[in-house]
Design an enzyme around this catalytic site. Sequence first.
Site, PDB file in Angstrom:
ATOM      1  N   ASN A  11       0.865  -1.178   0.000  1.00  0.00           N
ATOM      2  CA  ASN A  11       0.000   0.000   0.000  1.00  0.00           C
ATOM      3  C   ASN A  11       0.903   1.230   0.000  1.00  0.00           C
ATOM      4  O   ASN A  11       1.510   1.545   1.012  1.00  0.00           O
ATOM      5  CB  ASN A  11      -0.897  -0.029   1.248  1.00  0.00           C
ATOM      6  CG  ASN A  11      -1.725   1.235   1.388  1.00  0.00           C
ATOM      7  OD1 ASN A  11      -1.793   2.059   0.468  1.00  0.00           O
ATOM      8  ND2 ASN A  11      -2.350   1.406   2.545  1.00  0.00           N
ATOM      9  N   TRP A  12       0.976   1.878  -1.133  1.00  0.00           N
ATOM     10  CA  TRP A  12       1.918   3.000  -1.265  1.00  0.00           C
ATOM     11  C   TRP A  12       1.404   4.282  -0.617  1.00  0.00           C
ATOM     12  O   TRP A  12       2.134   5.267  -0.535  1.00  0.00           O
ATOM     13  CB  TRP A  12       2.216   3.265  -2.751  1.00  0.00           C
ATOM     14  CG  TRP A  12       2.955   2.160  -3.435  1.00  0.00           C
ATOM     15  CD1 TRP A  12       3.275   0.923  -2.924  1.00  0.00           C
ATOM     16  CD2 TRP A  12       3.476   2.186  -4.774  1.00  0.00           C
ATOM     17  NE1 TRP A  12       3.955   0.193  -3.865  1.00  0.00           N
ATOM     18  CE2 TRP A  12       4.095   0.939  -5.010  1.00  0.00           C
ATOM     19  CE3 TRP A  12       3.466   3.136  -5.793  1.00  0.00           C
ATOM     20  CZ2 TRP A  12       4.714   0.634  -6.228  1.00  0.00           C
ATOM     21  CZ3 TRP A  12       4.075   2.829  -7.003  1.00  0.00           C
ATOM     22  CH2 TRP A  12       4.699   1.591  -7.214  1.00  0.00           C
ATOM     23  N   LYS A  13       0.141   4.302  -0.241  1.00  0.00           N
ATOM     24  CA  LYS A  13      -0.454   5.502   0.372  1.00  0.00           C
ATOM     25  C   LYS A  13      -0.218   6.712  -0.540  1.00  0.00           C
ATOM     26  O   LYS A  13      -0.287   6.561  -1.752  1.00  0.00           O
ATOM     27  CB  LYS A  13       0.089   5.689   1.794  1.00  0.00           C
ATOM     28  CG  LYS A  13      -0.049   4.389   2.610  1.00  0.00           C
ATOM     29  CD  LYS A  13       0.209   4.553   4.066  1.00  0.00           C
ATOM     30  CE  LYS A  13       0.037   3.209   4.763  1.00  0.00           C
ATOM     31  NZ  LYS A  13       0.138   3.278   6.215  1.00  0.00           N
ATOM     32  N   HIS A  98      -9.324   1.390   5.076  1.00  0.00           N
ATOM     33  CA  HIS A  98      -8.033   1.542   5.758  1.00  0.00           C
ATOM     34  C   HIS A  98      -8.214   2.475   6.961  1.00  0.00           C
ATOM     35  O   HIS A  98      -8.981   3.440   6.898  1.00  0.00           O
ATOM     36  CB  HIS A  98      -6.992   2.104   4.784  1.00  0.00           C
ATOM     37  CG  HIS A  98      -5.600   2.012   5.339  1.00  0.00           C
ATOM     38  ND1 HIS A  98      -5.125   2.919   6.265  1.00  0.00           N
ATOM     39  CD2 HIS A  98      -4.616   1.109   5.153  1.00  0.00           C
ATOM     40  CE1 HIS A  98      -3.885   2.564   6.603  1.00  0.00           C
ATOM     41  NE2 HIS A  98      -3.549   1.473   5.934  1.00  0.00           N
ATOM     42  N   GLU A 100      -6.508   4.804   8.043  1.00  0.00           N
ATOM     43  CA  GLU A 100      -6.246   6.227   7.767  1.00  0.00           C
ATOM     44  C   GLU A 100      -7.480   6.891   7.156  1.00  0.00           C
ATOM     45  O   GLU A 100      -7.758   8.061   7.415  1.00  0.00           O
ATOM     46  CB  GLU A 100      -5.015   6.360   6.852  1.00  0.00           C
ATOM     47  CG  GLU A 100      -3.738   6.081   7.649  1.00  0.00           C
ATOM     48  CD  GLU A 100      -2.601   5.497   6.840  1.00  0.00           C
ATOM     49  OE1 GLU A 100      -2.632   5.544   5.601  1.00  0.00           O
ATOM     50  OE2 GLU A 100      -1.657   4.972   7.479  1.00  0.00           O
ATOM     51  N   GLU A 170      -4.931  -4.689  10.672  1.00  0.00           N
ATOM     52  CA  GLU A 170      -3.899  -3.661  10.832  1.00  0.00           C
ATOM     53  C   GLU A 170      -4.122  -2.937  12.158  1.00  0.00           C
ATOM     54  O   GLU A 170      -4.912  -1.981  12.229  1.00  0.00           O
ATOM     55  CB  GLU A 170      -3.966  -2.656   9.685  1.00  0.00           C
ATOM     56  CG  GLU A 170      -3.711  -3.262   8.326  1.00  0.00           C
ATOM     57  CD  GLU A 170      -3.132  -2.243   7.342  1.00  0.00           C
ATOM     58  OE1 GLU A 170      -2.113  -2.561   6.726  1.00  0.00           O
ATOM     59  OE2 GLU A 170      -3.689  -1.133   7.224  1.00  0.00           O
ATOM     60  N   GLY A 176       3.084   2.448  10.702  1.00  0.00           N
ATOM     61  CA  GLY A 176       4.040   3.545  10.535  1.00  0.00           C
ATOM     62  C   GLY A 176       4.815   3.883  11.791  1.00  0.00           C
ATOM     63  O   GLY A 176       5.461   4.921  11.867  1.00  0.00           O
ATOM     64  N   SER A 216       3.895  -2.053  10.132  1.00  0.00           N
ATOM     65  CA  SER A 216       5.347  -2.148  10.276  1.00  0.00           C
ATOM     66  C   SER A 216       5.900  -3.520   9.888  1.00  0.00           C
ATOM     67  O   SER A 216       6.810  -4.035  10.545  1.00  0.00           O
ATOM     68  CB  SER A 216       5.783  -1.752  11.695  1.00  0.00           C
ATOM     69  OG  SER A 216       5.433  -0.399  11.949  1.00  0.00           O
ATOM     70  N   GLY A 237       3.184  -1.067   4.188  1.00  0.00           N
ATOM     71  CA  GLY A 237       3.217   0.353   3.857  1.00  0.00           C
ATOM     72  C   GLY A 237       4.635   0.782   3.499  1.00  0.00           C
ATOM     73  O   GLY A 237       5.114   0.541   2.390  1.00  0.00           O
ATOM     74  N   GLY A 238       5.329   1.388   4.461  1.00  0.00           N
ATOM     75  CA  GLY A 238       6.641   1.987   4.228  1.00  0.00           C
ATOM     76  C   GLY A 238       7.626   1.092   3.483  1.00  0.00           C
ATOM     77  O   GLY A 238       8.312   1.547   2.555  1.00  0.00           O
TER      78      GLY A 238
HETATM   79  P1  13P Z   1       3.438   0.514   7.544  1.00  0.00           P
HETATM   80  O1  13P Z   1       3.944  -0.796   6.952  1.00  0.00           O
HETATM   81  O2  13P Z   1       4.163   1.708   7.024  1.00  0.00           O
HETATM   82  O3  13P Z   1       3.351   0.446   9.030  1.00  0.00           O
HETATM   83  O4  13P Z   1       1.917   0.689   7.010  1.00  0.00           O
HETATM   84  C1  13P Z   1       1.021  -0.350   7.184  1.00  0.00           C
HETATM   85  C2  13P Z   1      -0.227  -0.030   6.452  1.00  0.00           C
HETATM   86  O5  13P Z   1      -0.991   0.819   6.859  1.00  0.00           O
HETATM   87  C3  13P Z   1      -0.502  -0.754   5.208  1.00  0.00           C
HETATM   88  O6  13P Z   1      -1.801  -0.525   4.757  1.00  0.00           O
END
Ligand code: 13P
Length: 253
Positions: A11-13, A98, A100, A170, A176, A216, A237-238
């Site tokens: 997930n590149w956000k 998600h 967020e 999640e 993050g 993470s 994510g990251g």
């Molecule tokens: P991180 O891997 O950066 O913690 O993000 C997780 C995430 O929200 C994937 O959707």
Amino acid sequence: MATRLPLIAGNWKMHKTPAETAELLSALVTRLPAALSDREVVVAPPFIALETAARALRGSPIRLSAQNLHAETHGAFTGEVSGPMLKAVGCQYVIIGHSERRQYCGETDEQVAQKVKAAQRDSLTPIVCVGETLAERERGDMLSVISRQIRAGLAGQTAQAIAALVLAYEPIWAIGTGKTASPEQAQEVHAAIRHTLVELAGQSSAAAVRIVYGGSVKPDNVDGLLAQPDIDGALVGGASLQADSFARIVHFE
Ligand code: 13P
């Protein structure tokens, strides 16, 4: 026991322009085998980079996901993107609910349910996200919060439709932050999610659902997480923003 094909999704956000997308995907494609049969790999770039991504992924086994969709197919919804539009640019998956979006855009369980139905209508596989805050976990409400999110988000779904979904657990405190749930903490929740799915859809449909972990996930913790019996993949994510780290996660052992 159902065999579930492990799913690793990035997930590149809100990262990567179309040019950066082309660069990252060409690096990723060279690091992965030309065909994959024992795992599935998905990337979810921002809307504006989906078309570029589809072009960069042509002929590769990596599949494309969007990060959100609107429940309607078209209409006066400024700034929104619909399922048929995502399908038209080559998406097969869509991330829904998600944390967020729930936190910053006020997305509710009811909207999640509408979006899940819309994705299915448009032949997109939903990746439905659930997870608790740290306060909910510390209060002991973790499992009831997650059960509520699942029951509301999957309201009205048939057992067959549930079997085809992907769920992502999640924990919000792990996103993050560099604080991953331990494999045992994640497995406890994944098993509880599967139990809820058994109640909603029966044993065999629940056994087919892929439940992926997000929060993470990194090259150095993916193997332990994926070794758990109910952890069927990762939503990253990251660490999905760099070809080397994402490729290592895809090659989990
Ligand atoms: P991180 O891997 O950066 O913690 O993000 C997780 C995430 O929200 C994937 O959707």
